[in-house]
Write an enzyme that holds these catalytic residues in place. Structure first.
Site, PDB file in Angstrom:
ATOM      1  N   SER A 110       0.846  -1.192   0.000  1.00  0.00           N
ATOM      2  CA  SER A 110       0.000   0.000   0.000  1.00  0.00           C
ATOM      3  C   SER A 110       0.882   1.242   0.000  1.00  0.00           C
ATOM      4  O   SER A 110       2.022   1.202   0.478  1.00  0.00           O
ATOM      5  CB  SER A 110      -0.896   0.018   1.246  1.00  0.00           C
ATOM      6  OG  SER A 110      -1.509   1.280   1.429  1.00  0.00           O
ATOM      7  N   TYR A 128      -0.946  -0.625  10.301  1.00  0.00           N
ATOM      8  CA  TYR A 128      -1.141  -1.009   8.902  1.00  0.00           C
ATOM      9  C   TYR A 128       0.015  -0.512   8.033  1.00  0.00           C
ATOM     10  O   TYR A 128       0.598  -1.262   7.247  1.00  0.00           O
ATOM     11  CB  TYR A 128      -2.460  -0.428   8.400  1.00  0.00           C
ATOM     12  CG  TYR A 128      -2.824  -0.802   6.989  1.00  0.00           C
ATOM     13  CD1 TYR A 128      -3.331  -2.061   6.690  1.00  0.00           C
ATOM     14  CD2 TYR A 128      -2.682   0.126   5.949  1.00  0.00           C
ATOM     15  CE1 TYR A 128      -3.680  -2.397   5.394  1.00  0.00           C
ATOM     16  CE2 TYR A 128      -3.035  -0.202   4.652  1.00  0.00           C
ATOM     17  CZ  TYR A 128      -3.538  -1.465   4.376  1.00  0.00           C
ATOM     18  OH  TYR A 128      -3.879  -1.788   3.091  1.00  0.00           O
TER      19      TYR A 128
END
Length: 267
Positions: A145, A158
């Site tokens: 990501s 995350y």
């Protein structure tokens, strides 16, 4: 030298395939003629996905499993190879996003996040690399990501896990390319999935999950290392890394609304 795969070279294994990007990537690959081994914990969703693929050029096989289970992932990979054919392409997409507000810091969210997002990938890599090495060819894509580029609000666990995935992908690219295994990393921007529904900050250039899947599958047909999109957004984040940290962090605070003392805490 590593070379990319196609439906004639074997089966595509997609993890995190019950929803979001993984689900749409599995469908797109099946439309392109792949036999797709779709892995997730939720059998019902996998069966529905396999049914939805009926009539496409390829097919989807439900391969239930939990990526945090090392032994289980080895068994899933062996079953795929035994029953469907050689694993030629892996899209290791399974992931979890647990938002954290540092004003109410929770360490257990890190344990869960890294178990799925990083160790879960490693659990799949072990059998996949072993099988591909024996054949001298294969292709692996790790779905990371743009949060791995630098800090963003609520993404401490995350983002750290995705930064680790980017580093892992770079290392694998160096080490596996000489034995015929092509490694890529996928760094999407904000995608409209269940994981992003409740983000408490603006999400510029938000893309639909099917559009993201199209970008990913197109990128898999190249030898490029990084597949990132939408570039008008992700390249801005890349450019921020060239700024002094003081400027970069101030810009992120302002853009996300976290420069205000009354920023709303997460529930």
């Amino acid at each position: 030298m590593a070379n990319f795969s196609n439906p004639e070279t074997g089966v595509a294994w997609v993890t995190g395939a019950s929803s979001g990007i993984g689900r749409d990537v599995a469908l797109r690959l099946a439309r392109d003629g792949w036999t797709v081994a779709a892995t997730a914990r939720r059998r019902e969703e996998l069966d529905a996905l396999a049914t939805e693929a009926n009539g496409l050029a390829g097919k989807i096989i439900a391969c239930e499993g939990d990526v945090t289970d090392h032994t289980g992932m080895t068994r899933v990979a062996l079953d795929i190879e035994r029953n469907e054919g050689p694993i030629a392409l892996c899209v290791l997409n399974a992931g979890v996003y647990l938002p954290i507000d540092a004003r109410d810091f929770k360490a257990d969210a890190f344990e869960t996040t890294f178990a799925v997002n990083l160790t879960g990938v490693a659990n799949c890599l072990e059998p996949a690399i072993a099988a591909m090495k024996a054949r001298g060819r294969g292709q692996i894509a790790l779905v990371a990501s743009v949060t791995g580029y630098g800090g963003l609000p609520t993404s401490s666990a995350y983002g750290a896990s995705k930064a680790a995935l980017i580093n892992l992908a770079e290392t694998l690219r160096i080490e596996l390319d000489p034995i015929g295994i092509l490694v890529q990393v996928v760094n999407p921007g904000f995608i409209d999935t269940p994981a992003t529904k409740h983000n408490p900050f603006p999400m510029p250039a938000l893309m639909s999950s099917p559009d993201a899947a199209d970008r990913i599958v197109t990128g898999l047909k190249s030898r490029g290392f990084e597949i990132t999109f939408p570039r008008r957004f992700t390249y801005v984040l890349k450019a921020l890394d060239f700024l002094p940290a003081r400027w970069r962090l101030a810009l992120v605070r302002r853009a996300t609304g976290w420069n205000r003392a009354d920023s709303t805490p997460l529930d």
